[in-house]
Design a protein around this motif. Sequence first.
Motif, PDB file in Angstrom:
ATOM      1  N   ILE A   7       0.288  -1.065  -0.269  1.00 12.44           N
ATOM      2  CA  ILE A   7       0.238  -0.153   0.112  1.00 12.44           C
ATOM      3  C   ILE A   7       1.231   1.422  -0.041  1.00 12.44           C
ATOM      4  CG2 ILE A   7      -2.107   1.149   1.527  1.00 12.44           C
ATOM      5  CD1 ILE A   7      -2.635  -1.292   2.725  1.00 12.44           C
ATOM      6  N   PRO A   8       0.821   2.151  -1.572  1.00 15.34           N
ATOM      7  CA  PRO A   8       1.822   3.221  -1.542  1.00 15.34           C
ATOM      8  C   PRO A   8       1.034   4.534  -0.693  1.00 15.34           C
ATOM      9  CG  PRO A   8       0.250   2.582  -3.095  1.00 15.34           C
ATOM     10  CD  PRO A   8       0.068   1.978  -2.272  1.00 15.34           C
ATOM     11  N   CYS A   9       1.490   5.437  -0.312  1.00 13.52           N
ATOM     12  CA  CYS A   9       1.243   7.145   0.177  1.00 13.52           C
ATOM     13  C   CYS A   9       0.217   7.227  -0.820  1.00 13.52           C
ATOM     14  CB  CYS A   9       2.401   7.826   0.582  1.00 13.52           C
ATOM     15  SG  CYS A   9       3.046   8.351  -0.553  1.00 13.52           S
ATOM     16  N   ARG A  10      -0.149   7.166  -1.955  1.00 16.00           N
ATOM     17  CA  ARG A  10      -0.706   8.000  -3.138  1.00 16.00           C
ATOM     18  C   ARG A  10      -0.715   9.272  -3.374  1.00 16.00           C
ATOM     19  NH1 ARG A  10      -5.323   3.577  -3.782  1.00 16.00           N
ATOM     20  NH2 ARG A  10      -5.093   2.296  -2.414  1.00 16.00           N
ATOM     21  N   PHE A  18      11.527  -3.671  -9.941  1.00 17.54           N
ATOM     22  CA  PHE A  18      11.147  -3.650  -8.140  1.00 17.54           C
ATOM     23  C   PHE A  18       9.919  -3.400  -8.365  1.00 17.54           C
ATOM     24  CE2 PHE A  18      11.095  -1.747  -4.267  1.00 17.54           C
ATOM     25  CZ  PHE A  18      10.673  -2.900  -3.312  1.00 17.54           C
ATOM     26  N   ARG A  19       9.700  -5.239  -7.937  1.00 18.44           N
ATOM     27  CA  ARG A  19       7.738  -5.236  -7.658  1.00 18.44           C
ATOM     28  C   ARG A  19       7.750  -5.235  -8.782  1.00 18.44           C
ATOM     29  NH1 ARG A  19       7.949  -2.334  -1.499  1.00 18.44           N
ATOM     30  NH2 ARG A  19       8.637  -4.001  -0.677  1.00 18.44           N
ATOM     31  N   TYR A  20       6.124  -4.019  -8.481  1.00 15.15           N
ATOM     32  CA  TYR A  20       4.856  -3.774  -9.873  1.00 15.15           C
ATOM     33  C   TYR A  20       4.419  -2.767  -9.432  1.00 15.15           C
ATOM     34  CZ  TYR A  20       3.130  -7.102  -5.680  1.00 15.15           C
ATOM     35  OH  TYR A  20       3.822  -7.336  -4.582  1.00 15.15           O
ATOM     36  N   GLU A  64       3.091  10.138 -10.126  1.00 14.47           N
ATOM     37  CA  GLU A  64       3.365   8.981 -12.054  1.00 14.47           C
ATOM     38  C   GLU A  64       3.155   8.002 -12.301  1.00 14.47           C
ATOM     39  OE1 GLU A  64       7.819  10.633 -12.353  1.00 14.47           O
ATOM     40  OE2 GLU A  64       8.296   8.779 -11.340  1.00 14.47           O
ATOM     41  N   GLY A  65       2.758   7.047 -11.258  1.00 17.06           N
ATOM     42  CA  GLY A  65       2.303   5.207 -11.541  1.00 17.06           C
ATOM     43  C   GLY A  65       3.493   4.669 -11.086  1.00 17.06           C
ATOM     44  N   ARG A  66       4.698   4.995 -10.853  1.00 18.30           N
ATOM     45  CA  ARG A  66       5.109   4.448 -10.136  1.00 18.30           C
ATOM     46  C   ARG A  66       4.786   4.310  -8.021  1.00 18.30           C
ATOM     47  NH1 ARG A  66      10.834   6.479 -12.636  1.00 18.30           N
ATOM     48  NH2 ARG A  66      11.187   4.204 -12.224  1.00 18.30           N
ATOM     49  N   TYR A  67       3.973   3.981  -8.346  1.00 16.27           N
ATOM     50  CA  TYR A  67       4.286   3.541  -7.085  1.00 16.27           C
ATOM     51  C   TYR A  67       4.780   2.132  -6.141  1.00 16.27           C
ATOM     52  CZ  TYR A  67       1.212   0.107  -7.589  1.00 16.27           C
ATOM     53  OH  TYR A  67       0.263  -1.031  -8.324  1.00 16.27           O
ATOM     54  N   ASN A  68       5.319   1.844  -7.091  1.00 12.62           N
ATOM     55  CA  ASN A  68       6.554   0.823  -6.259  1.00 12.62           C
ATOM     56  C   ASN A  68       7.615   1.616  -5.554  1.00 12.62           C
ATOM     57  OD1 ASN A  68       7.112   1.411  -8.571  1.00 12.62           O
ATOM     58  ND2 ASN A  68       8.559  -0.305  -9.273  1.00 12.62           N
TER      59      ASN A  68
END
Length: 355
Positions: free
Chosen positions: A97-100, A299-301, A107-111
């Motif tokens: 769960i990213p901070c958003r 890194f991850r997704y 920019e969509g790179r929440y990983n």
Amino acid sequence: MGNQNPSFILESKGKVKFEDRPVPEIKDQDPHDVIVEVKFTGICGSDIHYWQEGHIGHYIVEAPMVLGHESAGVVHSVGSAVTTVKPGDEVAMEPGIPCRRCVRCKEGRYNLCPDMAFAATPPIDGTLARYYTLPEDFCYKLPSHVSLEEGALVEPASVAVHVCRQGDIKPGDSVVVFGAGPVGLLCCSVAKAWGATKVIAVDINDERLEFAKKYAATAVFRSQKESAKDSAKRLLSETNLGGGADVIIDASGAEICIQTSIHALRTGGTYVQAGMGKDEIVWPISAMGTKELNVKGSFRYSEGDYRLAVELISTGRISVKELITGKVKFEEAEQAFHDVKAAKGIKTLIMGPTA
């Protein structure tokens, strides 16, 4: 609701235990939350690493932590604002769960979010429990023909999707994947689904190479004890890669594989680092520079990867069933970790706690 949430916990380096944790509840301030009853969880290399070493990089296990992050389950309850899933739905669970709010998230790179709360990454608890809470947009409803076992494989499939996106794999490309573990095999499968005409799996394990050839690789290559340059030369010769591969993915983390990759790429080719290894290695910088290689981490997704992984599985463009080589009861989780460490099978799933 009481303590009825059996959980598999890493207490400290090398020491695990079972513990009954409180059942989570949806709070008024989080009306988009979903509580999922976890049914299957895969064991990842990072789980093994935390168990054996107590840390990965600067992430250090300093307090007891629930393990697991490759999961699927059944929606148990939902918040008042949830509209996309309902109790009883079967879902794949995206475990971070990213901070958003930060630039990377926007920019969509929440990983790459600096405040990412990722399951089973200290100090965040993982999914090896009866119940786990996620926001609704991190719960992906599975089509009726996709099993919960396959749903648990969406997580490593999403990793492979992200790796292949980083490699910008296109129809007609030649792709080499070092490491025929679960992520490496899935990278082969995704690359093939995206039109790569040559997909070559590299490993030292003959059984895994045989599996890779039956699964998704068009050819395989067995590593030997030799220099990186000699290995690259032999790889190109034995697999008819001519001047080098278009894309090489390292899913092994082994220094010699990384070095061989750089020497085996064509000029202008792309290298993607997907596997974990030593913090520092000897790098063929001259070959990288003179070939003008594109060198990327993975890194991850990020945005769209989980959704695409579900679609690839549900449409049959990739298959994950073959990777599941073992299922064990929740109470047998510790033995399953020992078996995975001993490289038994490809992917072992731990079933959720029973009543």
